[in-house]
Design a protein around this motif. Structure first.
Motif, short mmCIF file in Angstrom:
data_model
loop_
_atom_site.label_atom_id
_atom_site.label_comp_id
_atom_site.label_asym_id
_atom_site.label_seq_id
_atom_site.Cartn_x
_atom_site.Cartn_y
_atom_site.Cartn_z
N GLU A 1 -7.89 -1.48 -4.34
CA GLU A 1 -7.40 -1.86 -3.02
C GLU A 1 -5.93 -2.25 -3.12
N TYR A 2 -5.27 -2.24 -1.98
CA TYR A 2 -3.89 -2.70 -1.91
C TYR A 2 -3.64 -3.30 -0.53
N LYS A 3 -2.60 -4.07 -0.41
CA LYS A 3 -2.23 -4.66 0.87
C LYS A 3 -1.10 -3.84 1.48
N ASP A 4 -1.34 -3.32 2.68
CA ASP A 4 -0.35 -2.52 3.39
C ASP A 4 0.84 -3.41 3.72
N PRO A 5 2.05 -3.03 3.27
CA PRO A 5 3.22 -3.90 3.49
C PRO A 5 3.61 -4.03 4.97
N GLN A 6 3.30 -3.03 5.78
CA GLN A 6 3.67 -3.09 7.20
C GLN A 6 2.67 -3.88 8.03
N SER A 7 1.37 -3.62 7.81
CA SER A 7 0.37 -4.28 8.65
C SER A 7 -0.24 -5.52 8.01
N GLY A 8 -0.13 -5.63 6.69
CA GLY A 8 -0.76 -6.75 5.99
C GLY A 8 -2.25 -6.53 5.74
N GLU A 9 -2.79 -5.40 6.18
CA GLU A 9 -4.21 -5.10 6.00
C GLU A 9 -4.50 -4.73 4.55
N THR A 10 -5.70 -5.06 4.10
CA THR A 10 -6.17 -4.60 2.81
C THR A 10 -6.79 -3.23 3.01
N LYS A 11 -6.34 -2.27 2.22
CA LYS A 11 -6.81 -0.89 2.33
C LYS A 11 -7.33 -0.41 0.99
N LYS A 12 -8.16 0.62 1.02
CA LYS A 12 -8.71 1.19 -0.21
C LYS A 12 -7.71 2.16 -0.83
N ARG A 13 -7.60 2.10 -2.14
CA ARG A 13 -6.77 3.05 -2.87
C ARG A 13 -7.69 4.18 -3.33
N ARG A 14 -7.34 5.41 -2.92
CA ARG A 14 -8.16 6.57 -3.26
C ARG A 14 -7.32 7.58 -4.03
N ILE A 15 -7.99 8.30 -4.92
CA ILE A 15 -7.34 9.40 -5.61
C ILE A 15 -8.20 10.65 -5.43
N ARG A 16 -7.52 11.78 -5.37
CA ARG A 16 -8.23 13.05 -5.24
C ARG A 16 -8.67 13.51 -6.62
N VAL A 17 -9.96 13.85 -6.75
CA VAL A 17 -10.48 14.25 -8.05
C VAL A 17 -11.04 15.67 -8.05
#
Length: 70
Positions: free
Chosen positions: A13-29
């Motif tokens: 997860e990471y915190k969106d710098p613009q909205s402050g929301e916690t979002k999921k970090r995804r990678i394409r596999v």
């Protein structure tokens, strides 16, 4: 066969710098392909490792921008 979807793994997860929301970090596999009979095949290009990966992969439409870095 034509590509119809992409496989993504949630790896943190990471915190969106613009909205402050916690979002999921995804990678394409990988990519999901479909043939003329509608049968699907999966091509896996990489496998995530580490404690953040649950072992699950999710399929999204090719035009979904979920794995694009912001």
């Amino acid at each position: 066969m034509k590509p119809v979807g992409k496989l993504l793994a949630t790896v943190g997860e990471y915190k969106d710098p613009q909205s402050g929301e916690t979002k999921k970090r995804r990678i394409r596999v990988g990519t999901v392909f479909e043939n003329e009979q509608g049968q699907r095949s999966i091509k896996i290009d990489s496998t995530p490792v580490g404690p953040e990966w649950s072992g699950w992969l999710s399929e999204y439409p090719m035009d979904d921008r979920r794995d694009d870095p912001s």
